[in-house]
Design a protein around this motif. Structure first.
Motif, mmCIF file in Angstrom:
data_model
loop_
_atom_site.group_PDB
_atom_site.id
_atom_site.type_symbol
_atom_site.label_atom_id
_atom_site.label_comp_id
_atom_site.label_asym_id
_atom_site.label_seq_id
_atom_site.Cartn_x
_atom_site.Cartn_y
_atom_site.Cartn_z
ATOM 1 N N SER A 18 16.416 -44.960 44.252
ATOM 2 C CA SER A 18 15.291 -45.244 45.139
ATOM 3 C C SER A 18 14.620 -46.533 44.694
ATOM 4 C CB SER A 18 14.264 -44.093 45.120
ATOM 5 O OG SER A 18 13.675 -43.969 43.841
ATOM 6 N N GLY A 19 13.784 -47.060 45.575
ATOM 7 C CA GLY A 19 13.068 -48.280 45.255
ATOM 8 C C GLY A 19 11.778 -48.362 46.049
ATOM 9 N N ALA A 20 10.828 -49.123 45.516
ATOM 10 C CA ALA A 20 9.560 -49.361 46.207
ATOM 11 C C ALA A 20 9.033 -50.707 45.755
ATOM 12 C CB ALA A 20 8.549 -48.266 45.902
ATOM 13 N N GLY A 21 8.916 -51.635 46.693
ATOM 14 C CA GLY A 21 8.449 -52.968 46.355
ATOM 15 C C GLY A 21 9.382 -53.655 45.386
ATOM 16 N N ALA A 47 12.224 -50.616 50.388
ATOM 17 C CA ALA A 47 11.535 -49.629 51.235
ATOM 18 C C ALA A 47 10.210 -50.163 51.758
ATOM 19 C CB ALA A 47 11.321 -48.326 50.475
ATOM 20 N N ASN A 48 10.217 -51.418 52.181
ATOM 21 C CA ASN A 48 8.989 -52.000 52.726
ATOM 22 C C ASN A 48 8.506 -51.161 53.914
ATOM 23 O OD1 ASN A 48 7.676 -53.933 54.899
ATOM 24 N ND2 ASN A 48 7.361 -54.905 52.903
ATOM 25 N N PRO A 49 7.264 -50.695 53.898
ATOM 26 C CA PRO A 49 6.806 -49.763 54.937
ATOM 27 C C PRO A 49 6.967 -50.292 56.358
ATOM 28 C CG PRO A 49 5.240 -49.810 53.126
ATOM 29 C CD PRO A 49 6.235 -50.906 52.860
ATOM 30 N N LYS A 50 6.691 -51.567 56.560
ATOM 31 C CA LYS A 50 6.806 -52.123 57.911
ATOM 32 C C LYS A 50 8.261 -52.148 58.369
ATOM 33 C CE LYS A 50 5.578 -54.073 61.740
ATOM 34 N NZ LYS A 50 4.877 -53.275 62.781
ATOM 35 N N LEU A 51 9.163 -52.530 57.473
ATOM 36 C CA LEU A 51 10.579 -52.576 57.843
ATOM 37 C C LEU A 51 11.135 -51.174 58.062
ATOM 38 C CD1 LEU A 51 12.039 -55.423 55.596
ATOM 39 C CD2 LEU A 51 10.687 -55.561 57.703
ATOM 40 N N ASP A 57 12.063 -46.595 64.083
ATOM 41 C CA ASP A 57 11.728 -46.583 65.504
ATOM 42 C C ASP A 57 12.928 -46.999 66.348
ATOM 43 O OD1 ASP A 57 9.707 -46.479 67.745
ATOM 44 O OD2 ASP A 57 10.249 -48.602 67.861
ATOM 45 N N GLN A 58 13.606 -48.085 65.931
ATOM 46 C CA GLN A 58 14.763 -48.552 66.689
ATOM 47 C C GLN A 58 15.925 -47.570 66.595
ATOM 48 O OE1 GLN A 58 14.966 -51.221 68.823
ATOM 49 N NE2 GLN A 58 16.912 -50.248 69.335
ATOM 50 N N ALA A 59 16.105 -46.967 65.415
ATOM 51 C CA ALA A 59 17.215 -46.029 65.220
ATOM 52 C C ALA A 59 17.102 -44.816 66.132
ATOM 53 C CB ALA A 59 17.282 -45.588 63.762
ATOM 54 N N GLN A 60 15.889 -44.461 66.506
ATOM 55 C CA GLN A 60 15.679 -43.321 67.387
ATOM 56 C C GLN A 60 15.897 -43.668 68.859
ATOM 57 O OE1 GLN A 60 11.702 -42.310 66.154
ATOM 58 N NE2 GLN A 60 12.400 -40.903 64.553
ATOM 59 N N LYS A 61 16.104 -44.979 69.119
ATOM 60 C CA LYS A 61 16.291 -45.418 70.504
ATOM 61 C C LYS A 61 17.731 -45.850 70.789
ATOM 62 C CE LYS A 61 11.522 -47.111 70.890
ATOM 63 N NZ LYS A 61 10.673 -48.322 71.028
ATOM 64 N N LEU A 62 18.225 -46.821 70.027
ATOM 65 C CA LEU A 62 19.529 -47.403 70.340
ATOM 66 C C LEU A 62 20.045 -48.162 69.125
ATOM 67 C CD1 LEU A 62 21.535 -47.851 72.738
ATOM 68 C CD2 LEU A 62 20.355 -50.019 73.137
ATOM 69 N N VAL A 282 14.735 -55.351 62.755
ATOM 70 C CA VAL A 282 14.249 -55.601 61.399
ATOM 71 C C VAL A 282 14.011 -57.091 61.188
ATOM 72 C CG1 VAL A 282 14.780 -55.416 58.944
ATOM 73 C CG2 VAL A 282 15.395 -53.554 60.489
ATOM 74 N N GLY A 283 14.933 -57.925 61.676
ATOM 75 C CA GLY A 283 14.781 -59.365 61.528
ATOM 76 C C GLY A 283 13.513 -59.892 62.175
ATOM 77 N N CYS A 284 13.153 -59.331 63.317
ATOM 78 C CA CYS A 284 11.901 -59.726 63.980
ATOM 79 C C CYS A 284 10.699 -59.414 63.095
ATOM 80 C CB CYS A 284 11.760 -59.004 65.320
ATOM 81 S SG CYS A 284 12.763 -59.700 66.663
ATOM 82 N N ALA A 285 10.720 -58.242 62.458
ATOM 83 C CA ALA A 285 9.612 -57.863 61.579
ATOM 84 C C ALA A 285 9.543 -58.776 60.370
ATOM 85 C CB ALA A 285 9.762 -56.409 61.145
ATOM 86 N N VAL A 286 10.716 -59.120 59.803
ATOM 87 C CA VAL A 286 10.748 -60.046 58.667
ATOM 88 C C VAL A 286 10.152 -61.391 59.058
ATOM 89 C CG1 VAL A 286 12.263 -61.369 57.133
ATOM 90 C CG2 VAL A 286 12.709 -58.937 57.528
#
Length: 390
Positions: A18-21, A47-51, A57-62, A282-286
């Motif tokens: 596992s990892g955090a920051g 495990a960046n919270p925003k990413l 969210d995307q994984a639950q859609k497509l 994810v790239g958009c969030a980055v």
């Protein structure tokens, strides 16, 4: 008996669960400060919270539809990259290696369509690393990369890093492009001076040659600008991107001007997974985070702090280190001991670094590492160095 995992890596005896920051936790519970970030991949830490939020969210859609159809997340990320760079157009890949393949094809196709099919040769430099595909190893040209893998893809002219006379002498009517990393990563954290990048741009303009920057490792905020070439105040015609752009999710891209990309029409290139909804979300969030001037200002501030502390580290261990070099949070410790020995000593002190060529150990921490973590990291590096002192 061969391992079920092809043994092409000499892996460290560490299994992270596992990892955090900036932290990684080993299966036995030990916590490591990560100054490697997956070799400059985890730009925003583990495990960046925003990413995590965006990916979930995307994984639950497509997940995947293919490039036979419009992909809204891909269009959104392309628009962000175009808005924040020199580029007019973007092709998405899954890795830096794939980006290299397209960059080579794009440069050669450009001149083919201009009625100059003989212009296929690309100038590259010693110490470079452009991936491990056929084009990537041929571009690097080193024996370490190419031995046993012939016949090599032809069309690359290999020059010594920093040899200006050889560069000028190599220009002829067969050259289509110059390919260079603004900061060499695998080659030992060797920045190309700003005046040399400017000189390359002038040389390419004078002779009608395309300039390709490989910013797979040094891009996406790593040097304190969104892309490293911005420090020199010039732009390429084509740029390879990967690693940090996905924040840990496999994602790459080739950015280009409209002119440089003019030969890449429908059917000339493709990718099954490149630009999929997951990666591009994810790239958009980055990009939303890293392209923010305030975020980049913090990268520069923390980079100055880390470099100052590393200079003190080097001064305190003259038998272990020679110097500090690099740019932003892409730094190297030039060692007097074997880099692998120092990396292993770091494992013993629960700090992760990455070896490179030219007797250098790379420090590539998450861009959002904290001041407190920087201080703790240098303490652990100090302890590692002390364990190697004669």
């Amino acid at each position: 008996m061969i391992s079920s995992v092809l043994p092409t890596y000499n892996r460290a005896p560490l299994s992270f669960v596992s990892g955090a920051g900036a932290w990684l936790t080993e299966a036995d519970g030990r916590r490591f400060l990560d100054l490697g970030a997956g070799i400059a991949v985890n730009a925003l830490g583990h495990a960046n919270p925003k990413l995590v939020e965006v990916l979930t969210d995307q994984a639950q859609k497509l997940w995947h539809t293919s490039n036979l159809y419009q992909i809204p997340q891909q269009q959104a990320l392309a628009d962000k990259l175009v808005a924040n760079t020199f580029a007019d157009t973007v092709f998405f890949t899954n890795s830096g290696t794939e980006s290299c393949e397209l960059a080579v094809k794009m440069a050669r196709k450009y001149f083919y369509d201009k009625g100059q099919p003989e212009r296929v040769e690309i100038i590259t430099f010693s110490g470079s690393f452009h991936g491990r595909s056929s084009a990537g190893i041929a571009a690097a040209g080193s024996e370490k990369m190419t031995k046993g893998f012939g016949p090599l893809l032809p069309g690359f002219v290999h020059l010594d890093f920093g040899d200006h006379d050889a560069l000028n002498a190599a220009i002829n009517d067969k050259i289509c492009a110059i390919l260079i990393e603004p900061v060499q990563g695998e080659g030992g954290i060797r920045p190309v001076p700003d005046q040399c990048l400017k000189g390359l741009r002038d040389l390419c303009d004078e002779h009608g040659i395309l300039l390709i920057f490989d910013e797979v490792q040094c891009g996406v905020g790593r040097t304190g600008k969104l892309f490293a070439h911005e420090w020199a105040g010039i732009t390429p015609d084509i740029m390879m991107v990967a690693k940090g752009i996905g924040g840990g999710f496999p994602l790459g891209a080739v950015l280009a001007t409209e002119n440089a990309a003019s030969g890449m029409t429908a059917g000339t290139h493709g990718s099954t997974y490149g630009g999929n909804p997951l990666g591009c979300a994810v790239g958009c969030a980055v990009m939303d985070i890293v392209a923010d001037p305030a975020f980049l200002a913090e990268v520069n501030r923390k980079a100055s702090l880390l470099r100052q502390k590393l200079e003190g580290l080097v001064a305190g261990h003259p038998d272990v280190f020679e110097s500090v070099r690099g740019s932003g949070l892409m730094l190297g410790l030039k060692c007097k001991v074997a880099p692998g020995d120092f990396v292993n000593a770091g494992y013993g002190k629960e700090v992760i670094t990455v070896p490179a060529a030219d007797n250098v150990v790379r420090l590539l921490p998450p861009l959002n590492i904290t001041e407190e973590e920087i201080a703790e990291a240098v303490n652990r590096l100090d302890a590692a160095a002390a364990s190697l002192a004669p």
